[in-house]
Scaffold this motif. Sequence first.
Motif, PDB file in Angstrom:
ATOM      1  N   THR A  28       0.863  -1.179   0.000  1.00  0.00           N
ATOM      2  CA  THR A  28       0.000   0.000   0.000  1.00  0.00           C
ATOM      3  C   THR A  28       0.902   1.232   0.000  1.00  0.00           C
ATOM      4  OG1 THR A  28      -1.549  -1.238   1.390  1.00  0.00           O
ATOM      5  CG2 THR A  28      -1.940   1.119   1.178  1.00  0.00           C
ATOM      6  N   PRO A  29       1.414   1.630  -1.164  1.00  0.00           N
ATOM      7  CA  PRO A  29       2.420   2.695  -1.212  1.00  0.00           C
ATOM      8  C   PRO A  29       1.925   4.038  -0.678  1.00  0.00           C
ATOM      9  CG  PRO A  29       2.060   1.736  -3.400  1.00  0.00           C
ATOM     10  CD  PRO A  29       1.071   1.120  -2.473  1.00  0.00           C
ATOM     11  N   ALA A  30       2.828   4.726  -0.017  1.00  0.00           N
ATOM     12  CA  ALA A  30       2.556   6.075   0.474  1.00  0.00           C
ATOM     13  C   ALA A  30       2.665   7.064  -0.698  1.00  0.00           C
ATOM     14  CB  ALA A  30       3.559   6.436   1.566  1.00  0.00           C
ATOM     15  N   GLU A  31       2.414   8.315  -0.409  1.00  0.00           N
ATOM     16  CA  GLU A  31       2.519   9.368  -1.424  1.00  0.00           C
ATOM     17  C   GLU A  31       3.967   9.770  -1.681  1.00  0.00           C
ATOM     18  OE1 GLU A  31       0.010  10.879  -3.271  1.00  0.00           O
ATOM     19  OE2 GLU A  31      -1.194   9.233  -2.461  1.00  0.00           O
ATOM     20  N   GLU A  32       4.809   9.651  -0.643  1.00  0.00           N
ATOM     21  CA  GLU A  32       6.200  10.084  -0.773  1.00  0.00           C
ATOM     22  C   GLU A  32       7.080   9.290   0.183  1.00  0.00           C
ATOM     23  OE1 GLU A  32       6.442  14.205   0.415  1.00  0.00           O
ATOM     24  OE2 GLU A  32       5.938  13.749   2.483  1.00  0.00           O
ATOM     25  N   VAL A  33       8.376   9.330  -0.059  1.00  0.00           N
ATOM     26  CA  VAL A  33       9.329   8.728   0.868  1.00  0.00           C
ATOM     27  C   VAL A  33       9.345   9.584   2.137  1.00  0.00           C
ATOM     28  CG1 VAL A  33      11.776   8.165   1.236  1.00  0.00           C
ATOM     29  CG2 VAL A  33      10.714   7.741  -0.989  1.00  0.00           C
ATOM     30  N   ASN A  34       9.382   8.935   3.273  1.00  0.00           N
ATOM     31  CA  ASN A  34       9.406   9.600   4.568  1.00  0.00           C
ATOM     32  C   ASN A  34      10.543  10.629   4.597  1.00  0.00           C
ATOM     33  OD1 ASN A  34      10.007  10.203   7.289  1.00  0.00           O
ATOM     34  ND2 ASN A  34       9.349   8.182   7.991  1.00  0.00           N
ATOM     35  N   PRO A  35      10.241  11.915   4.828  1.00  0.00           N
ATOM     36  CA  PRO A  35      11.289  12.944   4.829  1.00  0.00           C
ATOM     37  C   PRO A  35      12.412  12.692   5.842  1.00  0.00           C
ATOM     38  CG  PRO A  35       9.121  13.954   4.742  1.00  0.00           C
ATOM     39  CD  PRO A  35       8.905  12.484   4.994  1.00  0.00           C
ATOM     40  N   ALA A  36      12.088  12.097   6.981  1.00  0.00           N
ATOM     41  CA  ALA A  36      13.132  11.783   7.969  1.00  0.00           C
ATOM     42  C   ALA A  36      14.042  10.670   7.454  1.00  0.00           C
ATOM     43  CB  ALA A  36      12.516  11.409   9.315  1.00  0.00           C
ATOM     44  N   VAL A  37      13.505   9.748   6.658  1.00  0.00           N
ATOM     45  CA  VAL A  37      14.314   8.708   6.019  1.00  0.00           C
ATOM     46  C   VAL A  37      15.251   9.349   4.996  1.00  0.00           C
ATOM     47  CG1 VAL A  37      14.189   6.752   4.414  1.00  0.00           C
ATOM     48  CG2 VAL A  37      12.746   6.788   6.459  1.00  0.00           C
ATOM     49  N   VAL A  38      14.739  10.306   4.247  1.00  0.00           N
ATOM     50  CA  VAL A  38      15.582  11.044   3.288  1.00  0.00           C
ATOM     51  C   VAL A  38      16.759  11.674   4.024  1.00  0.00           C
ATOM     52  CG1 VAL A  38      15.662  13.007   1.688  1.00  0.00           C
ATOM     53  CG2 VAL A  38      13.687  11.467   1.664  1.00  0.00           C
ATOM     54  N   ASP A  39      16.496  12.297   5.167  1.00  0.00           N
ATOM     55  CA  ASP A  39      17.559  12.925   5.961  1.00  0.00           C
ATOM     56  C   ASP A  39      18.547  11.890   6.495  1.00  0.00           C
ATOM     57  OD1 ASP A  39      16.327  15.368   5.511  1.00  0.00           O
ATOM     58  OD2 ASP A  39      15.351  15.435   7.485  1.00  0.00           O
ATOM     59  N   ALA A  40      18.043  10.767   6.985  1.00  0.00           N
ATOM     60  CA  ALA A  40      18.917   9.721   7.533  1.00  0.00           C
ATOM     61  C   ALA A  40      19.850   9.169   6.456  1.00  0.00           C
ATOM     62  CB  ALA A  40      18.082   8.599   8.148  1.00  0.00           C
ATOM     63  N   MET A  41      19.339   8.990   5.256  1.00  0.00           N
ATOM     64  CA  MET A  41      20.156   8.470   4.167  1.00  0.00           C
ATOM     65  C   MET A  41      21.146   9.520   3.679  1.00  0.00           C
ATOM     66  SD  MET A  41      19.303   5.374   4.031  1.00  0.00           S
ATOM     67  CE  MET A  41      20.108   4.854   2.523  1.00  0.00           C
TER      68      MET A  41
END
Length: 134
Positions: free
Chosen positions: A40-53
Amino acid sequence: MSVPEVLFVCVHNAGRSQMAAALLHHHARGRVGVRSAGSTPAEEVNPAVVDAMAELGIDVSRRFPTKLDAETVQASDVVVTMGCGDACPVFPGKRYLDWELDDPAGRTLDEIRPIRDAIDARVRKLLTELVPEG
């Protein structure tokens, strides 16, 4: 010789599976095909995950969650599930792994770092199994 194909699956394809795919892509340097998807895909990648990566120098800001489909599973050699339960279709001859990891949804960057690091350790181990150093 063809490269092994790995598919990472979680519910929303916005956190765990995105991190796993990006980390394997980074470490494999073309020696492994990598995909990720969600039941069940979300609308976007989690912004905190973007920061962690981004802390690791890996940019996932342009990635987007993808819907899991049977064709993607069929084309994969290894399917790694992360909390998607029975949503992933099962095909004979595929290797399935289930990684129990906390969902980064709703967590702070400080809470996501250990999840990211646990995924990185598992990805590195999987890579050594798929493409042994010669």
